[in-house]
Write a protein that holds these residues in place. Sequence first.
Motif, short mmCIF file in Angstrom:
data_model
loop_
_atom_site.label_atom_id
_atom_site.label_comp_id
_atom_site.label_asym_id
_atom_site.label_seq_id
_atom_site.Cartn_x
_atom_site.Cartn_y
_atom_site.Cartn_z
N ILE A 128 0.84 -1.20 0.00
CA ILE A 128 0.00 0.00 0.00
C ILE A 128 0.88 1.25 0.00
O ILE A 128 1.85 1.33 0.74
N HIS A 129 0.52 2.21 -0.84
CA HIS A 129 1.20 3.50 -0.87
C HIS A 129 0.12 4.57 -0.75
O HIS A 129 -0.82 4.60 -1.55
N GLY A 130 0.21 5.42 0.24
CA GLY A 130 -0.81 6.42 0.47
C GLY A 130 -0.29 7.84 0.31
O GLY A 130 0.91 8.08 0.15
N GLU B 210 7.33 8.62 -9.09
CA GLU B 210 7.79 7.48 -8.28
C GLU B 210 7.52 6.17 -9.00
O GLU B 210 8.38 5.29 -9.08
N LEU B 211 6.29 6.03 -9.50
CA LEU B 211 5.89 4.80 -10.17
C LEU B 211 6.77 4.53 -11.40
O LEU B 211 7.25 3.42 -11.61
N PHE C 218 5.51 -2.42 -8.37
CA PHE C 218 6.09 -1.50 -7.38
C PHE C 218 5.10 -1.28 -6.22
O PHE C 218 5.46 -1.36 -5.05
N VAL C 219 3.82 -1.01 -6.54
CA VAL C 219 2.78 -0.81 -5.52
C VAL C 219 1.54 -1.59 -5.94
O VAL C 219 1.11 -1.52 -7.09
N ARG C 220 0.98 -2.35 -5.00
CA ARG C 220 -0.23 -3.11 -5.33
C ARG C 220 -1.49 -2.24 -5.22
O ARG C 220 -2.41 -2.37 -6.00
N TYR C 221 -1.54 -1.38 -4.21
CA TYR C 221 -2.72 -0.53 -4.02
C TYR C 221 -2.29 0.90 -3.70
O TYR C 221 -1.54 1.14 -2.77
#
Length: 283
Positions: free
Chosen positions: A39-41, A54-55, A85-88
């Motif tokens: 998770i990335h918020g 970032e992505l 890289f990030v799932r959610y």
Amino acid sequence: KAAKPGEPTWDSPWGAGRPGWHIECSAMIESILGRSIDIHGGGQDLVFPHHENELAQSTASCRCCTEGELGLGGEKTNEEPEEPFVRYWVHNGFVKVDSEKMSKSLGNFFTIREVTERYHPTALRWMLLGTHYRAPINYTQRALEEASDRLYYLYQTLVESKDALVDAQAKDAETAGETTPKPKPPTGIAAEGIELAAETTAAVDSALADDLNTPLAIASLSAPLKTLNDLVSTKKGKKAVGRSVALHDLIATVETTLESVGLPREGGEGLLEELRETTLESV
């Protein structure tokens, strides 16, 4: 990025400089959490350009989501693609105060610590859960007061329902020793309550699976709470066949829902007293 006077610098082929904001975050994530995270918020204002950068750079660095690598001669290898890289990605909405954007310049800025000096932390959490995390939330004193009242009603209902369940189970135990025909199936409001408990559990699971729709999840508690109060206090509720089963199932559903959204399963008289005191102090 070219460093400003007084900032740390490192030598590079392009001259002295320092890592930019975007590459700093990619580097920290890979160093501390690894190449792939769950998770990335962040706030909605970070979607572009920060998180998109970032992505892009982290995906290029870790070769995420590729379908195998190319060998030196251009041939495909059998390497498996790495995890993304990030799932959610979760981006929260902004906080408004009385319909105005919260900011220090407007003088309407405050901290959570200041809020919980006047209102119970659980009431603040309930208020926040009432708005989807991606949507803007409008902070008002009235909203917190309503959250406090709603929580008091909820936990008071649980306390009274548990007391009623103890009494109902005791009566069931007394009649169990008597010579009676086959136990009667639940009827009336008890049968409706048992069915409602199962329906509510499914509704809450569905809401939380839909991008953590907490407003819909907690709204699903309205019908079970009303039915619990009917089973506790009305004549038809007290006499309903299968009352103890309905009370048990509805209590379990409410408590499980509370736990799933990060609220205490059980309030008890202690939490009720705390809510009562903070409500009186805020008046």
